[in-house]
Scaffold this active site. Structure first.
Site, PDB file in Angstrom:
ATOM      1  CG  ASP A  12      -2.286   0.833   1.290  1.00  0.00           C
ATOM      2  OD1 ASP A  12      -1.934   1.707   0.305  1.00  0.00           O
ATOM      3  OD2 ASP A  12      -2.995   0.767   2.106  1.00  0.00           O
ATOM      4  CG  ASP A 106      -3.709   3.789  -3.092  1.00  0.00           C
ATOM      5  OD1 ASP A 106      -4.547   3.038  -3.206  1.00  0.00           O
ATOM      6  OD2 ASP A 106      -3.769   4.628  -2.013  1.00  0.00           O
ATOM      7  CD  GLU A 107      -5.655  -1.896  -1.031  1.00  0.00           C
ATOM      8  OE1 GLU A 107      -5.679  -2.612  -0.363  1.00  0.00           O
ATOM      9  OE2 GLU A 107      -6.571  -1.166  -1.554  1.00  0.00           O
TER      10      GLU A 107
END
Length: 382
Positions: A12, A106-107
């Site tokens: 993350d 973003d993960e």
């Protein structure tokens, strides 16, 4: 036959939008920075850790955030830059990982199951994290565990900019002392019910049988029991094979307000269509996902002619929403997903055609890229 040990890494990017803004302007380092809409109705899309000390969090109304921290620096955000950095991270992971899923901008999840016969999964993941940070300058945290969910919770515990390995067999020990709010999906609706039952930590869940929890919470109760035992797992969607663009939102309070849901649907469809155009892609399939208050989840999709246009996607999304909505059933989550994606080289290149619609969207996106993703929105989404 011996089953290989399952290893899932969850990466993350810490406070991603803000981290990108800090790279663009290092003077923002350690400052209370808010990314999002600055209007009366604007919301915080992301905030720095310095801003979080004032009680600010994402999805908070910008007006309230500025009351908590009047000297905060508000930035409109640049989805073009965020997409560019996200794609750099994706490329690094795709090159290194045997199988991975890009869960959001973003993960990421990486499946290292069975790879422990070739290398140490923890050291491999540490090395990959260092490689990402060196190449992009972005802070990134990871959790490594035997399931996706535990890896995600471990990442949250490792933040900011750290990592945590939950060793196989230690899942219950890791989860037991954590507050129940650490479980994704336990929010304002479920939390008071659990607290009234005397459940404050994850280990407290195990005082009850799955059947008792189901009586109180529906299907979500059985899922909670499975989570507390460390056995709950979800398959990894291999991004080497599948490609989609999606967004979803869990509401602060469950709602039956159709106007509100339609407003959110338009906002979300605009968002994924914008990201689609930024990546130079077209979609041939749109899906809508709804999760109700009892955690029953349903979805419906439609095949459409290849497009990147909001005005062609929104009516289909609205039609799917109408087909899915159950009268008087409160909704807790809404999602939009675009799939069956194609590069524009495979179809007539609308980006280069001299036609009104293509030029209109180029102009709209140019404004968003310059003044922020939230600078232009359709009237019905405000």
């Amino acid at each position: 036959m011996h089953q290989p040990q399952r290893y899932i890494a969850h990466f993350d990017l810490d406070s991603f939008f803000v981290s990108v803004e800090v790279i663009k302007n290092p003077a923002l380092q350690h400052r209370p920075v808010l990314v999002g809409g600055s209007s009366e109705r604007g919301v915080v899309a992301a905030c720095s850790y310095a801003a979080r000390k004032f009680g600010i969090h994402s999805a908070m109304p910008m007006k309230r955030a500025l009351q908590l921290c009047p000297h905060a620096i508000v930035l409109p955000g640049s989805y073009k830059d965020y997409t560019r950095f996200s794609n750099r991270v994706t490329d690094i992971i795709a090159h290194a990982a045997p199988a991975f899923q890009k869960a959001s901008i973003d993960e990421f999840y990486i499946d290292l199951t069975g790879m422990d016969v070739f290398f140490n999964p923890l050291q491999w993941t540490i090395d990959l994290r260092q490689q990402i940070m060196a190449a992009t300058g972005l802070p990134i945290s990871f959790g490594l565990a035997s399931t996706k969910l535990i890896a995600k919770i471990a990442t949250d515990e490792a933040k900011p900019n750290g990592y945590l390995f939950v060793q196989p067999g230690k899942e219950i020990d890791f989860l037991a002392p954590l507050p129940i709010q650490k479980i994704p999906g336990v929010g304002k609706h479920t939390l008071p019910v659990l607290q009234q039952m005397g459940i404050h930590t994850i280990q407290d869940i195990l005082q009850f049988t799955p059947q008792h929890l189901e009586q109180k919470l529906g299907k979500w109760g059985q899922t909670l029991h499975s989570i507390a035992t460390g056995s709950y797992d979800m398959p990894l969607e291999n991004s080497h094979e599948t490609k989609s663009i999606s967004t979803e939102q869990t509401f602060a309070a469950n709602t039956t307000e159709r106007v509100f849901l339609e407003q959110k649907l338009v906002q979300m469809t605009e968002k994924v269509a914008y990201e689609l155009r930024q990546e130079g892609l077209f979609t041939a399939c749109i899906a809508i996902k709804i999760r109700y208050a009892d955690f029953t989840t349903t979805s419906k999709q439609a095949t459409i002619p290849l497009t990147f246009c909001d005005d062609e996607l929104i009516p289909v999304a609205q039609q799917l929403l109408q087909q899915l909505l159950k009268p008087h059933q409160p909704v807790r989550l809404l999602g939009v997903r675009l799939s069956a994606l194609s590069k524009h080289g495979q179809v007539p290149d609308l980006f280069n055609q001299i036609n009104t619609k293509a030029n209109l969207y180029k102009a709209i996106d140019a404004v968003k890229n310059k003044y922020g993703t939230f600078a232009l929105q359709k009237g019905r989404s405000v």
